[in-house]
Design an enzyme around this catalytic site. Structure first.
Site, PDB file in Angstrom:
ATOM      1  N   GLU A 156       0.827  -1.211   0.000  1.00  0.00           N
ATOM      2  CA  GLU A 156       0.000   0.000   0.000  1.00  0.00           C
ATOM      3  C   GLU A 156       0.862   1.262   0.000  1.00  0.00           C
ATOM      4  OE1 GLU A 156      -3.018   0.016  -0.620  1.00  0.00           O
ATOM      5  OE2 GLU A 156      -3.689  -1.999  -0.118  1.00  0.00           O
ATOM      6  N   ASN A 159       1.330   3.872  -3.180  1.00  0.00           N
ATOM      7  CA  ASN A 159       1.000   5.291  -3.062  1.00  0.00           C
ATOM      8  C   ASN A 159       2.114   6.171  -3.622  1.00  0.00           C
ATOM      9  OD1 ASN A 159      -1.526   4.915  -2.056  1.00  0.00           O
ATOM     10  ND2 ASN A 159      -1.018   5.427   0.068  1.00  0.00           N
ATOM     11  N   ARG A 174      -9.244   3.605  -7.830  1.00  0.00           N
ATOM     12  CA  ARG A 174      -8.594   3.540  -6.521  1.00  0.00           C
ATOM     13  C   ARG A 174      -9.710   3.430  -5.481  1.00  0.00           C
ATOM     14  NH1 ARG A 174      -4.480   1.546  -7.376  1.00  0.00           N
ATOM     15  NH2 ARG A 174      -4.233   1.678  -5.147  1.00  0.00           N
TER      16      ARG A 174
HETATM   17  N1  LIG Z   1       2.909   9.178  -1.131  1.00  0.00           N
HETATM   18  C1  LIG Z   1       1.876  10.022  -1.396  1.00  0.00           C
HETATM   19  N2  LIG Z   1       2.111  11.215  -2.007  1.00  0.00           N
HETATM   20  C2  LIG Z   1       1.076  12.052  -2.291  1.00  0.00           C
HETATM   21  N3  LIG Z   1      -0.218  11.806  -1.979  1.00  0.00           N
HETATM   22  C3  LIG Z   1      -0.505  10.645  -1.367  1.00  0.00           C
HETATM   23  C4  LIG Z   1       0.520   9.695  -1.036  1.00  0.00           C
HETATM   24  N4  LIG Z   1      -0.075   8.636  -0.423  1.00  0.00           N
HETATM   25  C5  LIG Z   1      -1.380   8.918  -0.362  1.00  0.00           C
HETATM   26  N5  LIG Z   1      -1.665  10.116  -0.921  1.00  0.00           N
HETATM   27  C6  LIG Z   1      -3.005  10.770  -0.979  1.00  0.00           C
HETATM   28  O1  LIG Z   1      -3.851  10.153  -0.011  1.00  0.00           O
HETATM   29  C7  LIG Z   1      -5.023   9.603  -0.621  1.00  0.00           C
HETATM   30  C8  LIG Z   1      -5.454   8.334   0.087  1.00  0.00           C
HETATM   31  O2  LIG Z   1      -4.499   7.280  -0.076  1.00  0.00           O
HETATM   32  P1  LIG Z   1      -4.980   5.770   0.056  1.00  0.00           P
HETATM   33  O3  LIG Z   1      -5.699   5.606   1.349  1.00  0.00           O
HETATM   34  O4  LIG Z   1      -3.828   4.872  -0.199  1.00  0.00           O
HETATM   35  O5  LIG Z   1      -6.062   5.614  -1.109  1.00  0.00           O
HETATM   36  P2  LIG Z   1      -5.843   5.523  -2.706  1.00  0.00           P
HETATM   37  O6  LIG Z   1      -4.403   5.243  -2.970  1.00  0.00           O
HETATM   38  O7  LIG Z   1      -6.729   4.403  -3.115  1.00  0.00           O
HETATM   39  O8  LIG Z   1      -6.274   6.850  -3.266  1.00  0.00           O
HETATM   40  C9  LIG Z   1      -4.645   9.416  -2.075  1.00  0.00           C
HETATM   41  O9  LIG Z   1      -5.757   9.437  -2.931  1.00  0.00           O
HETATM   42  C10 LIG Z   1      -3.696  10.582  -2.325  1.00  0.00           C
HETATM   43  O10 LIG Z   1      -4.404  11.765  -2.594  1.00  0.00           O
HETATM   44 MG   LIG Z   2      -3.288   3.811  -1.981  1.00  0.00          MG
END
Ligand SMILES: Nc1ncnc2c1ncn2[C@@H]1O[C@H](COP(=O)(O)OP(=O)(O)O)[C@@H](O)[C@H]1O
Ligand SMILES: [Mg+2]
Lengths: 102, 167
Positions: free
Chosen positions: B46, B50, B120
């Site tokens: 996960e 990301n 997502r």
């Molecule tokens: N490493 C990262 N850099 C920038 N934004 C991030 C990062 N990780 C997560 N995000 C932001 O947080 C939100 C939620 O992440 P997550 O719970 O993994 O759901 P998803 O990846 O399905 O969108 C993402 O949609 C994104 O906007």
């Molecule tokens: Mg994610």
């Protein structure tokens, strides 16, 4: 990730084998959607997850996406044979209220 | 006893499988159960996904992911009859130098995603939180994001026998 299909008594079984992550999802999506489009007269589609060796939250998006695709074609979707970790993730997401486990 | 590893990989989706497998292989030194191992693998997947999907969305130049792991074997915690309870801990950090997260509270809310159209689910952070024992995110807009996670590894029956103290 391999996507295999089997049709039995108007039920389309879609069996996923291998790792389902963000990298493998694009190909799996394409294969499953191709199956969906050629699923005329199918009464239901069943995703068999028994051979999924790894799945993360990508699997949730993948299954909901396919559910929507089949729903447009009027075909209800089910999930079967979920391994424990996969089940934990799917349970958390509440997906079983859309795609029941059989 | 402490042990560590550090790695840097290109933020490319074909590295997702390698990254989670490498961390899982490193965790093997703590003799984890299959469930613990698969929890770690999922949480790392996960965090790494990301970085690949979100962090470098607007600027793919020099897109990299930094992963650090540290393991500790903690000394005898308790005695149960003639058995010794020991457990290990793995600390995992997954960091990127990407766009950062503006509102961490919002981002970590279940089902919140900024990429709705890409299938997502918005469950990545929730899974990390649920599958690991400790979890935190630090982020600065334009600088990057760092996720820290810790998992306790209980001693297995075998581990207990192996580590048994004959005092
Ligand atoms: N490493 C990262 N850099 C920038 N934004 C991030 C990062 N990780 C997560 N995000 C932001 O947080 C939100 C939620 O992440 P997550 O719970 O993994 O759901 P998803 O990846 O399905 O969108 C993402 O949609 C994104 O906007
Ligand atoms: Mg994610």
């Amino acid at each position: 990730m391999q996507v295999n299909a089997k049709r039995e008594n108007n039920i389309l079984y879609i069996r996923l084998c291998g790792e389902l992550d963000e990298h493998s999802a694009a190909q799996a999506r394409h294969s499953a959607d191709t199956l969906a489009e050629s699923s005329a007269l199918v009464e239901r589609a069943v995703f068999d997850l028994g051979e999924v060796s790894f799945m993360d939250s990508t699997g949730i998006g993948f299954l909901i996406g396919r559910y929507k695709k089949f729903r447009r074609l009027g075909v209800p979707v089910y999930i079967t044979n979920t391994p424990p970790t996969t089940d934990k993730i799917l349970m958390m997401s509440g997906i079983y209220s859309l795609i029941p486990k059989i | 006893m402490e042990n560590y590893m550090k790695m840097e990989i290109a933020a490319r989706s074909e590295n997702e499988s390698f990254a989670r497998s490498a961390v899982a292989a490193f965790a093997l030194t703590l003799n984890p159960s299959l469930t613990e191992l698969s929890d770690i693998k999922t949480a790392v997947s996960e965090a790494v996904t990301n970085c690949v999907v979100h962090a470098y969305r607007d600027n793919e130049e020099n897109a990299k992911i930094l992963i650090e792991c540290k393991t500790e074997t903690l000394p005898v915690q308790a005695h149960r009859g003639d058995r010794c309870e020991k457990y290990g801990v793995i600390h995992i950090t997954v960091a990127d130098l990407g766009c950062g997260i503006e509102d961490i509270d919002k981002a970590t809310t279940p089902f919140f995603t900024t990429l709705q159209d890409d299938e997502r689910s918005g469950m990545g952070f929730t899974i990390m939180q649920t599958f690991m024992d400790e979890f935190s995110v630090e982020s600065e807009k334009g600088k990057g994001t760092r996720v820290r996670m810790t998992k306790k590894i209980k001693a297995t029956e075998n581990g207990e026998v192996k580590e048994r103290v004959n005092a």
